[in-house]
Design an enzyme around this catalytic site. Structure first.
Site, PDB file in Angstrom:
ATOM      1  N   GLU A  58       2.812   0.235   3.450  1.00 16.99           N
ATOM      2  CA  GLU A  58       2.389  -0.724   4.460  1.00 16.99           C
ATOM      3  C   GLU A  58       2.367  -2.075   3.543  1.00 16.99           C
ATOM      4  O   GLU A  58       1.634  -2.156   2.419  1.00 16.99           O
ATOM      5  CB  GLU A  58       0.679  -0.255   4.707  1.00 16.99           C
ATOM      6  CG  GLU A  58       0.440   0.831   5.386  1.00 16.99           C
ATOM      7  CD  GLU A  58      -0.662   1.168   5.984  1.00 16.99           C
ATOM      8  OE1 GLU A  58      -1.058   1.696   7.110  1.00 16.99           O
ATOM      9  OE2 GLU A  58      -1.594   0.923   4.934  1.00 16.99           O
ATOM     10  N   HIS A 100       0.804  -1.181   0.177  1.00 16.81           N
ATOM     11  CA  HIS A 100       0.008   0.104   0.018  1.00 16.81           C
ATOM     12  C   HIS A 100       0.876   1.362   0.005  1.00 16.81           C
ATOM     13  O   HIS A 100       1.283   1.572   1.084  1.00 16.81           O
ATOM     14  CB  HIS A 100      -0.996   0.032   1.147  1.00 16.81           C
ATOM     15  CG  HIS A 100      -1.972   1.091   1.279  1.00 16.81           C
ATOM     16  ND1 HIS A 100      -2.267   1.662   2.248  1.00 16.81           N
ATOM     17  CD2 HIS A 100      -2.661   1.847   0.077  1.00 16.81           C
ATOM     18  CE1 HIS A 100      -3.070   2.556   1.965  1.00 16.81           C
ATOM     19  NE2 HIS A 100      -3.297   2.649   0.804  1.00 16.81           N
TER      20      HIS A 100
HETATM   21  P1  NAD Z   1      -7.687   5.781 -10.473  1.00 14.46           P
HETATM   22  O1  NAD Z   1      -9.363   5.900 -10.922  1.00 14.46           O
HETATM   23  O2  NAD Z   1      -7.076   7.136 -10.474  1.00 14.46           O
HETATM   24  O3  NAD Z   1      -7.128   4.838 -11.529  1.00 14.46           O
HETATM   25  C1  NAD Z   1      -7.670   3.351 -11.535  1.00 14.46           C
HETATM   26  C2  NAD Z   1      -7.151   2.966 -12.840  1.00 14.46           C
HETATM   27  O4  NAD Z   1      -7.558   1.664 -13.282  1.00 14.46           O
HETATM   28  C3  NAD Z   1      -7.827   3.845 -14.299  1.00 14.46           C
HETATM   29  O5  NAD Z   1      -7.074   4.260 -15.135  1.00 14.46           O
HETATM   30  C4  NAD Z   1      -8.645   2.563 -14.783  1.00 14.46           C
HETATM   31  O6  NAD Z   1      -8.774   2.550 -16.314  1.00 14.46           O
HETATM   32  C5  NAD Z   1      -7.894   1.518 -14.680  1.00 14.46           C
HETATM   33  N1  NAD Z   1      -8.234   0.197 -14.657  1.00 14.46           N
HETATM   34  C6  NAD Z   1      -9.548  -0.338 -14.796  1.00 14.46           C
HETATM   35  N2  NAD Z   1      -9.866  -1.551 -14.740  1.00 14.46           N
HETATM   36  C7  NAD Z   1      -8.464  -2.000 -15.194  1.00 14.46           C
HETATM   37  C8  NAD Z   1      -7.996  -3.337 -15.603  1.00 14.46           C
HETATM   38  N3  NAD Z   1      -8.900  -4.547 -15.723  1.00 14.46           N
HETATM   39  N4  NAD Z   1      -6.810  -3.558 -15.872  1.00 14.46           N
HETATM   40  C9  NAD Z   1      -5.925  -2.301 -15.828  1.00 14.46           C
HETATM   41  N5  NAD Z   1      -6.319  -1.081 -15.508  1.00 14.46           N
HETATM   42  C10 NAD Z   1      -7.778  -0.958 -15.143  1.00 14.46           C
HETATM   43  O7  NAD Z   1      -7.682   5.164  -9.107  1.00 14.46           O
HETATM   44  P2  NAD Z   1      -6.433   5.267  -8.255  1.00 14.46           P
HETATM   45  O8  NAD Z   1      -6.883   6.498  -7.178  1.00 14.46           O
HETATM   46  O9  NAD Z   1      -5.138   5.359  -8.765  1.00 14.46           O
HETATM   47  O10 NAD Z   1      -6.590   4.085  -7.055  1.00 14.46           O
HETATM   48  C11 NAD Z   1      -5.938   2.835  -7.538  1.00 14.46           C
HETATM   49  C12 NAD Z   1      -5.927   2.085  -6.241  1.00 14.46           C
HETATM   50  O11 NAD Z   1      -4.959   2.324  -5.474  1.00 14.46           O
HETATM   51  C13 NAD Z   1      -7.160   1.586  -5.459  1.00 14.46           C
HETATM   52  O12 NAD Z   1      -7.231   0.513  -5.064  1.00 14.46           O
HETATM   53  C14 NAD Z   1      -7.196   2.665  -4.364  1.00 14.46           C
HETATM   54  O13 NAD Z   1      -7.701   2.319  -3.437  1.00 14.46           O
HETATM   55  C15 NAD Z   1      -5.683   2.806  -4.232  1.00 14.46           C
HETATM   56  N6  NAD Z   1      -5.181   3.823  -3.580  1.00 14.46           N
HETATM   57  C16 NAD Z   1      -5.512   5.111  -3.897  1.00 14.46           C
HETATM   58  C17 NAD Z   1      -4.939   5.994  -3.156  1.00 14.46           C
HETATM   59  C18 NAD Z   1      -5.208   7.523  -3.460  1.00 14.46           C
HETATM   60  O14 NAD Z   1      -5.025   8.408  -2.734  1.00 14.46           O
HETATM   61  N7  NAD Z   1      -5.967   7.929  -4.837  1.00 14.46           N
HETATM   62  C19 NAD Z   1      -4.085   6.091  -2.248  1.00 14.46           C
HETATM   63  C20 NAD Z   1      -3.491   4.625  -1.890  1.00 14.46           C
HETATM   64  C21 NAD Z   1      -4.117   3.589  -2.538  1.00 14.46           C
END
Ligand code: NAD
Length: 284
Positions: A152, A140
């Site tokens: 994490e 994480h």
């Molecule tokens: P985001 O919406 O910015 O990006 C997600 C991406 O995944 C999109 O570009 C989408 O097109 C792509 N996607 C969807 N289905 C897919 C597939 N089958 N194969 C490949 N790509 C695919 O989301 P994010 O904010 O980057 O979050 C991503 C993950 O990280 C989540 O699990 C979130 O909980 C976690 N996270 C987010 C943060 C934050 O602050 N945004 C921090 C830590 C962890």
């Protein structure tokens, strides 16, 4: 042999940050998203991020170009076959993550670790979608992954000690400080502590105790946090916080975590923070 090629699935905020971080630190990256346009956007954001480093003298233009050249983009999940570890960063949707892990399990070589960047979801359940649960763990990162020091490393029910050690070592090679989360518990450490703070902040607004601005100011100046709870939620994406609240409520069987009405309305109204540039702050 030390890992040299990192697969990153999902090129959104986090996938882009992780891929960029890996490339800057000399790893080869295979970055997958479902459409070319997301990959193009991701490369542009990496380039922009590194431009700032170049302007600050932290990296040369040649180093920037070299880092970009180490990132191979693809819309085909099969291209993950060459990855020596995969970090998944698709949307925070358990079924989608399980689908991705089940498919990756068939594609990557034997012994390859599959890590998820989920903010809150069950590592054990994601791992159960594969035939290699001992090689599945949470990794994480925090946003922006290029800058935030913490990772994490989260154990699922069957995660092996070797997998945890390997991911801690990889985190260090990526210039991060890993902490081990010994049990698969919703929200791990940081989000478990942060989520109730978000809920209380929203309730303070609902009860008319203080404004968004004053709550953010109070938290920054009184607790010495770099961002207030509303700034942070708008930055991370309001719907992410909302889903995590729903998830905690279910997993812990505890209404203490139920999303307050205000955040429900915001999500229903499509005010999703960074995604639209309009989160809590202009919702009056
Ligand atoms: P985001 O919406 O910015 O990006 C997600 C991406 O995944 C999109 O570009 C989408 O097109 C792509 N996607 C969807 N289905 C897919 C597939 N089958 N194969 C490949 N790509 C695919 O989301 P994010 O904010 O980057 O979050 C991503 C993950 O990280 C989540 O699990 C979130 O909980 C976690 N996270 C987010 C943060 C934050 O602050 N945004 C921090 C830590 C962890």
């Amino acid at each position: 042999m030390a890992i040299q090629t990192i697969g990153v699935v999902g090129a959104g905020s986090m996938g882009t940050g992780i891929a960029n971080l890996a490339a800057i630190n000399g790893f080869n990256v295979i970055l997958r998203d479902i459409e070319e346009q997301y990959l193009d956007g991701s490369l542009k954001r990496m380039s922009k991020f590194m431009d700032k480093s170049v302007a600050r003298g932290k990296m040369t233009e040649e180093q920037k170009q070299a880092a970009l050249s180490r990132v191979q983009t693809t819309t085909k999940l099969e291209d993950m076959k060459d990855a020596e570890v995969v970090i998944e960063a698709v949307l925070e949707d358990l079924n989608l993550k399980k689908e991705v892990f089940s498919a990756l399990d068939e594609i990557v070589r034997e012994g390859v670790i599959l890590a998820t960047n989920t903010s809150s979801m069950s590592i054990t359940e994601i791992a159960a979608a594969t035939k290699r649960p001992e090689l599945v763990a949470g990794m994480h990162f925090f946003n922006p992954a290029q800058l935030m020091k913490l990772v994490e490393v989260v154990r699922g029910f069957k995660t092996s000690d070797e997998t945890v050690q390997e991911l801690k070592a990889l985190s260090k090679r990526l210039t991060k400080e890993p902490v081990e989360v010994k049990k698969d518990s919703p929200g791990f450490i940081v989000n478990r502590i942060m989520l109730p703070q978000f809920i209380e902040a929203i309730k303070l607004v609902e009860e008319g105790v203080a404004s968004y601005e004053d709550i953010d100011k109070a938290v920054k100046l009184g607790l010495n946090y770099p961002m207030g709870p509303f700034e942070l939620q708008d930055f991370a994406g309001v719907e992410i916080g909302y889903h995590v609240m729903e998830y905690f409520k279910e997993e812990f069987n505890n209404n203490q975590f139920a999303p307050p009405l205000l955040i429900k309305q915001l999500v229903r109204a499509g005010r999703l923070g960074k995604k639209t540039g309009a989160g809590f702050y202009d919702y009056e």
